[in-house]
Design a protein around this motif. Structure first.
Motif, PDB file in Angstrom:
ATOM      1  N   ARG A   6      25.186  27.657  52.816  1.00 52.09           N
ATOM      2  CA  ARG A   6      25.635  27.905  54.176  1.00 52.09           C
ATOM      3  C   ARG A   6      25.878  26.583  54.894  1.00 52.09           C
ATOM      4  O   ARG A   6      26.811  26.456  55.705  1.00 52.09           O
ATOM      5  CB  ARG A   6      24.558  28.704  54.913  1.00 52.09           C
ATOM      6  N   ASP A   7      25.024  25.604  54.571  1.00 52.89           N
ATOM      7  CA  ASP A   7      25.173  24.276  55.144  1.00 52.89           C
ATOM      8  C   ASP A   7      26.492  23.629  54.682  1.00 52.89           C
ATOM      9  O   ASP A   7      27.229  23.059  55.489  1.00 52.89           O
ATOM     10  CB  ASP A   7      23.968  23.442  54.690  1.00 52.89           C
ATOM     11  N   TYR A  10      18.249  34.370  76.381  1.00 46.97           N
ATOM     12  CA  TYR A  10      19.438  34.816  77.098  1.00 46.97           C
ATOM     13  C   TYR A  10      19.663  33.951  78.339  1.00 46.97           C
ATOM     14  O   TYR A  10      20.788  33.498  78.620  1.00 46.97           O
ATOM     15  CB  TYR A  10      19.318  36.293  77.500  1.00 46.97           C
ATOM     16  N   LYS A  64      26.722  27.443  66.190  1.00 47.45           N
ATOM     17  CA  LYS A  64      26.542  28.382  65.082  1.00 47.45           C
ATOM     18  C   LYS A  64      25.229  29.100  65.233  1.00 47.45           C
ATOM     19  O   LYS A  64      24.381  28.735  66.053  1.00 47.45           O
ATOM     20  CB  LYS A  64      26.621  27.652  63.749  1.00 47.45           C
ATOM     21  N   HIS A 123      33.655  22.538  59.655  1.00 47.61           N
ATOM     22  CA  HIS A 123      33.726  21.343  60.483  1.00 47.61           C
ATOM     23  C   HIS A 123      34.913  20.474  60.056  1.00 47.61           C
ATOM     24  O   HIS A 123      35.694  19.998  60.887  1.00 47.61           O
ATOM     25  CB  HIS A 123      32.417  20.569  60.326  1.00 47.61           C
ATOM     26  N   HIS A 128      12.678  25.352  58.795  1.00 47.39           N
ATOM     27  CA  HIS A 128      13.301  25.008  57.518  1.00 47.39           C
ATOM     28  C   HIS A 128      13.879  23.593  57.624  1.00 47.39           C
ATOM     29  O   HIS A 128      14.382  23.207  58.675  1.00 47.39           O
ATOM     30  CB  HIS A 128      14.409  26.022  57.231  1.00 47.39           C
ATOM     31  N   PRO A 129      13.798  22.782  56.537  1.00 46.99           N
ATOM     32  CA  PRO A 129      14.367  21.428  56.599  1.00 46.99           C
ATOM     33  C   PRO A 129      15.810  21.402  57.106  1.00 46.99           C
ATOM     34  O   PRO A 129      16.206  20.498  57.845  1.00 46.99           O
ATOM     35  CB  PRO A 129      14.297  20.954  55.145  1.00 46.99           C
ATOM     36  N   LEU A 130      16.612  22.426  56.707  1.00 45.66           N
ATOM     37  CA  LEU A 130      18.013  22.422  57.144  1.00 45.66           C
ATOM     38  C   LEU A 130      18.136  22.594  58.651  1.00 45.66           C
ATOM     39  O   LEU A 130      19.074  22.092  59.269  1.00 45.66           O
ATOM     40  CB  LEU A 130      18.778  23.556  56.446  1.00 45.66           C
ATOM     41  N   PRO A 134      33.581  29.196  68.576  1.00 44.07           N
ATOM     42  CA  PRO A 134      32.441  29.586  67.733  1.00 44.07           C
ATOM     43  C   PRO A 134      31.257  30.107  68.558  1.00 44.07           C
ATOM     44  O   PRO A 134      30.535  30.992  68.093  1.00 44.07           O
ATOM     45  CB  PRO A 134      32.073  28.312  66.979  1.00 44.07           C
ATOM     46  N   ASP A 157      22.201  30.570  62.711  1.00 48.98           N
ATOM     47  CA  ASP A 157      21.624  30.785  61.389  1.00 48.98           C
ATOM     48  C   ASP A 157      20.371  31.624  61.556  1.00 48.98           C
ATOM     49  O   ASP A 157      19.540  31.339  62.419  1.00 48.98           O
ATOM     50  CB  ASP A 157      21.267  29.446  60.727  1.00 48.98           C
ATOM     51  N   SER A 158      20.246  32.644  60.728  1.00 56.11           N
ATOM     52  CA  SER A 158      19.046  33.471  60.846  1.00 56.11           C
ATOM     53  C   SER A 158      18.072  33.140  59.733  1.00 56.11           C
ATOM     54  O   SER A 158      18.467  32.937  58.584  1.00 56.11           O
ATOM     55  CB  SER A 158      19.430  34.944  60.791  1.00 56.11           C
ATOM     56  N   TYR A 159      16.806  33.024  60.078  1.00 53.47           N
ATOM     57  CA  TYR A 159      15.717  32.847  59.115  1.00 53.47           C
ATOM     58  C   TYR A 159      14.743  33.987  59.344  1.00 53.47           C
ATOM     59  O   TYR A 159      14.756  34.613  60.416  1.00 53.47           O
ATOM     60  CB  TYR A 159      15.058  31.485  59.327  1.00 53.47           C
ATOM     61  N   LEU A 167      20.913  29.452  51.451  1.00 52.22           N
ATOM     62  CA  LEU A 167      20.741  28.770  52.740  1.00 52.22           C
ATOM     63  C   LEU A 167      21.426  27.414  52.722  1.00 52.22           C
ATOM     64  O   LEU A 167      22.073  27.013  53.688  1.00 52.22           O
ATOM     65  CB  LEU A 167      19.249  28.576  53.046  1.00 52.22           C
ATOM     66  N   TYR A 168      21.260  26.705  51.597  1.00 47.16           N
ATOM     67  CA  TYR A 168      21.865  25.374  51.491  1.00 47.16           C
ATOM     68  C   TYR A 168      23.388  25.467  51.407  1.00 47.16           C
ATOM     69  O   TYR A 168      24.113  24.647  51.961  1.00 47.16           O
ATOM     70  CB  TYR A 168      21.296  24.619  50.282  1.00 47.16           C
ATOM     71  N   GLU A 170      38.231  22.002  61.060  1.00 44.16           N
ATOM     72  CA  GLU A 170      38.495  21.859  62.495  1.00 44.16           C
ATOM     73  C   GLU A 170      38.927  20.440  62.832  1.00 44.16           C
ATOM     74  O   GLU A 170      39.817  20.235  63.655  1.00 44.16           O
ATOM     75  CB  GLU A 170      37.255  22.225  63.293  1.00 44.16           C
ATOM     76  N   ARG A 209      29.086  22.115  65.174  1.00 43.70           N
ATOM     77  CA  ARG A 209      29.768  23.120  65.981  1.00 43.70           C
ATOM     78  C   ARG A 209      28.777  24.247  66.262  1.00 43.70           C
ATOM     79  O   ARG A 209      27.852  24.467  65.484  1.00 43.70           O
ATOM     80  CB  ARG A 209      31.011  23.653  65.281  1.00 43.70           C
ATOM     81  N   GLU A 241      17.501  19.216  60.092  1.00 45.19           N
ATOM     82  CA  GLU A 241      18.676  18.390  59.830  1.00 45.19           C
ATOM     83  C   GLU A 241      19.784  18.694  60.824  1.00 45.19           C
ATOM     84  O   GLU A 241      20.404  17.786  61.394  1.00 45.19           O
ATOM     85  CB  GLU A 241      19.142  18.662  58.398  1.00 45.19           C
ATOM     86  N   ASP A 242      20.019  19.986  61.059  1.00 46.33           N
ATOM     87  CA  ASP A 242      21.097  20.370  61.979  1.00 46.33           C
ATOM     88  C   ASP A 242      20.780  19.960  63.408  1.00 46.33           C
ATOM     89  O   ASP A 242      21.679  19.617  64.179  1.00 46.33           O
ATOM     90  CB  ASP A 242      21.327  21.885  61.913  1.00 46.33           C
TER      91      ASP A 242
END
Lengths: 357, 357, 357, 357, 357
Positions: free
Chosen positions: C255-256, E174, E101, C263, E86-88, E230, E103-105, C252-253, C266, E99, E91-92
């Protein structure tokens, strides 16, 4: 293929499979040649009509029928019935502006390829369609006009050179494709020669005619590309041999033809890059020439302006002016003009402004 | 490879597998060297003909035969028979204008690669074909002329350095490929040096000769690209190792060669981008020069026109005109001319029109 | 990477795995730092030689050894033996001109990445290789010189912040990659700033120096691209995690980090497009300037030519001419000159020919 | 399709499936035509409203309903209910700025395609949407206005020519697609003709109007491309026939339509390349003209400057000057001027500076 | 997104998941709105802090919480804990320069998208990040500032129009995406309008300001592209629905959104091509203008040079010259000058040199 785009629209709304010859009639009469051969024997027949030929499929060995001239749609329909060809196959044979392609049917493969010839005088590439139908024991080839390109294969069949007689119909199809692809290299050589001539001329003395030459060659090369890229795909899919019409050994030979098409494509791309480079050189040489002529103007102006000013100065009507009364004054003035022009000329010469660079 | 396109058409219509040497004859005589080795021992033989060599395949260890000079088609056929090579393999060895490729046969792999050498004087890259046949216990290498490039490998075999003697034929094939790819970097260095020289010269003083230099280098680099891109594919497919001719450990080494080819390709692309940038600079410097010369013309015109006008004015024939009778009138007029020119010169100087920018 | 191309050829013909340091020696001495940690404890060691360190692999927890300075091939070989590294891995560590890549071996993953730093004065990007070896319970990092970039990670290990101490060696590898990719953004900011400065200057007052600035920045950006594109592939293949060296949560990290590289790429492409646009503006501003100066010349010519002609006319020697005898004739003539020039000036002004556009 | 971008935003925030006609109303009234046919019989109905038609799905044979004019959303909703169309299908039918696409639903396939027509006077291509719904025993076609393009198919159905009556709904869908694609070639011919005219004119006498012509044609061709590329994908995915709406034999015919779209695309690309080449020629001819006019200026300056200088020289006021007292002095001077101009003219003529190149 | 590149580097070396708001603070206060609904009922809550809201996940129906303003990291952490993010992910959400994106959890999908708005005065596109978390029975949306864009959806929820209330959380997601993509078309319209205005102006009267306009629009369009490409991938991967968060029926609707993004991208590319064409026209019109002004200079020179020469000739001091004594000589001379100028003017006029082309 912009030249062919005129012919398509005539058929709008007709049911598919309607036989109509689309394209120029390139030969006045239709000619059929038929070979029957196996390892031991070879029979050869020629006729103007299908009636005069025995088109029964052979038990052993291979039947190869070549047809020159496609405008006789009635005979084409007859051939279609004799070899059980799908109406769409006949339609594609008659529409002579097809791009190379491969269609598989249960009993045969249908290939469309193109012959190219290059007229060096007009720098025009003309092409004609060669359709090949490959069955398990027969091969049909359809050409728009007699070109004699398949003669070496006929000769090899007659003289029983190589493995052509012993191998099956797939090897004959390979041999035909090989001849077709090899012919491309003749066109390539001629185009390449013209390109080299143009390049040399361009480096020597660029002119507007060259731009049109480059433009024309580019167009021709685009047309070649459009024909060869799909052919490469056709041969590649023959090599994958999903249709099982080729024996393992013939596939090795097909790989060789494939290599040739790739080689051909790369040479084409090389010529294309060359032409692009030539365009750059042409455009830059035009800029350069503007440059040179502006400089010529500058030099002329610089050489004449001081002299003209001096003449003007001594033409002033002041009562008291130096040199006027001097018997050599005139020559002093001329000398001054010449001197300044010489010094300037020297400066220009040292700065290489008088050279053509 | 435009230079090679002339040779292809000679073979049209001949059956595939007909042996005919296509390409320049680069060495007058054929030379064969044969190594037989395993971990314990090494035997070395040299000859002009195949007859003088023992070409029986070894039970253990590896046989490596190198052939210099390919024009002797009879001997090539003999070699083909001795190692059971397919006619198409021999044909490809003799046609020295092949692009790099990999063909697999049941008993051996057939690789075509190219050596490059660069002549810095003419800025021309010449290349020659190196064909490699890799069997389970033998390696054949075919070169157009002796280059000494494989000498380090011979040396390593003799001195038993590294793992070459203990590993199989696949490791020898790897070592040969490694040498071939490493040689590319020499050519790259030289081309890169020429490119740097050209760039420096261009930034210092652009001229038309440079345009042709850029054009030439671009052409050479395109030729290198055309040879290395397929080589990359060849090595990549060796790494995938579908043909099982490589041991797991050798594949690790092949990956290294693969990295080198990728590295090489990237460097090539970098040089290509550099050349494209140089072309931009060249074209813009031409524009700039037109600019500078138009300005020079403008400056000259601006400095002389007022003076010429003043001279014209005092050359008019009016009865009554100021200064004409003044003893210093002439000098006043000249002073006026010089004054205007000086003021203008000052303005130009402050606008930096007199600097070369 | 044209700058590196000089070093490759020194190794031609040597067996693969021969250790030889290729690249500049960037630090005079080698320094080793070793961390051993798990959730409870942390041990830290520094040394100049391997002898002073305990390199036994830990039962629990993670061992991280960082090496600064790579020119001591003997020590590198020792490290290779201690951690059972493949000769090719050592070779790649020592050849500091590698492109980023990922090689998997049974017991470890081998990653090559690059650090970048940008010197704003010379507008040159320099880079150095950072090699990472990731085992199940150890991580090795090899750098060409001390940069202090990994200090925050050391700090986090010591202070036991975050999850670094509790997670395995894979999380450490992630953290190192994260630092490396984050550093790219510093370079990007600096390059971007330079680019903005250049753009502003270009719109204000274009000059030839700018062309070289654009050319230089383009080169640097190409170098960055060449390093980051393969890094993206490396991280992508780590995420696919075919080699099972990463735990699910670390992926997961990763992926970050992957998102960051995308980024980054681009942003690079954006700068590249910007530079291309700047080149267009530059070239067009050059054309514009030619235009403006041709116009200046035209205006000057148009203002002076009539006046000069009038002066010429009154300078003719006809017996009978108007105004000649008139006491104010001279002033009439001058007035006529000034009048025509004024009218023309007015026309030019209204057509905005005197403005600088 | 920049022209359509205005209409999209009206729908923001409305729930999907809200019926609203987006696009120009191209016909004032709605017209429905309904065919029911099988191999034996054919029934034909026309009406303004759905009420007047029997829309029950047939047990055997095929029902084909064609709708002209889409602005009557109430009736569209009714049709949707009658044939159980998904709300999104109706929405897409009414939004007439769709790109070609294929959506599969359990009971039917939904195809969006476009008709094109070209107005040679304004050089503008206009297009309208044709939506096709293909069920197992019915086909619905939705057009923005009556064009008569499907008349040949109606004629074939009535006269029972070809296999249309005996084949199923899939063959009807094929026939409709075939007509749509064939119509593209008409537009292509017209655009190609305009392009040829422009090219000829360009080579004869380039002017600024041509640049706008090229720009316009390029725009139109981009619009055609945007419509045909996705259509190619649509037909390709019909050939893959994942949805099982096509019988094996019809797929052969679809392959034919696919070939036509590929052919069309290639011709488009050829025209695009041609236009790019024409732009090059245009730009270079502009450069050339600058060149020619600078040269004309140079020639004029060079012819007049010496003469003007000579006149200035003999206009100087020196007491003693040659030729002044000579009765033929004036003619000598004129002769000198003419002589120099003639010599220069000769030089220019030999350097081909007086020709228009 | 060059504008964002400044903010990245502040985080180097911090452990991943450290919450820090990166980006401009666009609203001073944080606002939370919470909807709970199913087919029967709807509850709505608003608050400044999380404490005032019931964030327990519903048994049946859907919970939708929207957050405006992201700078309050403490509250964000609280939200993260409440919904087990999740922390990430947090963060995002806080790094507002992401950009788009997906992410699947295990328990939710995390989508990053962007809103765009265009300021027609400055021709600048600004964007802000909209993050969406989609769980099985909840949806979270995070925006940088209140924009009112989701109001129509709130209205539809309240009024129970469409199927929004009866469908699950996936349909809400959707609907949100649909609104986001629809908003893009507003920006597209505005950019397209500006582009059309620029084009018209360019064809009417090209100037340097236009070049900067084109440059600016190109930049903005590149930024749009970077956000939409993207997003297209994100929606495509939602359609593939590997994560099983979408019901079959909602996927049909997503396909519709996907079509819109493709449509949007094509329109963007069309505008891009248009801008490229406009650049060509601009550059060629600059060349043209140089051309016209060189011609003006030539015409002026040609009209004045003969007259000046004639004046010079009659200014020569020969004793015997024709016309000098003639009372009309002066007028003869002037007439000669005017005559030559007229003839030349006529020639220029017939060659269309006096027209502005």
């Amino acid at each position: 293929m912009p030249r062919h785009r005129k012919t398509r629209s005539r058929k709008i709304g007709l049911p598919a499979g309607t036989l109509m010859h689309i394209g120029e009639v390139k030969t006045p009469r239709t000619a059929l040649t038929l070979f029957r051969y196996d390892a031991e024997q070879l029979a050869e027949q020629s006729a103007d009509t299908l009636a005069g030929l025995d088109t029964g499929l052979p038990q052993t060995g291979v039947l190869w029928m070549n047809i020159h001239g496609l405008h006789d749609t009635a005979m084409m329909a007859e051939i279609g019935r004799a070899f059980k060809l799908h109406p769409l196959v006949l339609e594609d044979i008659l529409h002579t502006d097809q791009r190379p392609k491969l269609d598989s049917y249960p009993d045969y493969l249908f290939l469309v390829t193109r012959f190219f010839s290059y007229d060096p005088d007009t720098m025009v590439i003309s092409s004609e369609q060669v359709s090949i139908v490959l069955g398990h024991n027969f091969v049909l080839t359809f050409q728009e006009r007699p070109t004699g390109s398949f003669d070496p294969i006929r000769e090899r069949l007659r003289s029983n050179r190589g493995m052509l007689r012993t191998a099956g119909s797939d090897h004959l199809a390979y041999a035909l494709l090989d001849v077709i692809v090899d012919r491309y290299f003749i066109v390539l050589e001629q185009v390449g020669d013209d390109c080299d001539v143009l390049e040399e001329e361009l480096l020597r003395k660029p002119g507007t005619a060259m731009l049109q030459g480059i433009h024309k060659l580019k167009r021709e090369i685009m047309e070649l590309r459009r024909a060869v890229w799909p052919l490469r795909e056709v041969i590649n899919s023959l090599i994958r041999n999903d249709h099982q019409f080729f024996q393992h050994d013939t596939v090795l030979y097909l790989r060789d033809v494939y290599d040739h098409t790739v080689h051909f494509i790369e040479s084409l791309e090389a010529i294309r890059d060359l032409l692009a480079g030539m365009l750059d050189i042409y455009l830059s040489s035009i800029s350069n020439r503007v440059n040179m002529e502006v400089r010529a103007l500058t030099v002329v102006a610089m050489l004449f302006m001081p002299a003209t000013l001096i003449a003007g100065i001594f033409g002033m009507n002041f009562k008291i002016m130096p040199w006027l009364a001097d018997p050599n004054g005139f020559w002093f003035a001329l000398g001054l003009m010449a001197g300044i022009a010489s010094v300037m000329g020297l400066i220009f010469w040292r700065r290489q402004w008088l050279s053509r660079r």
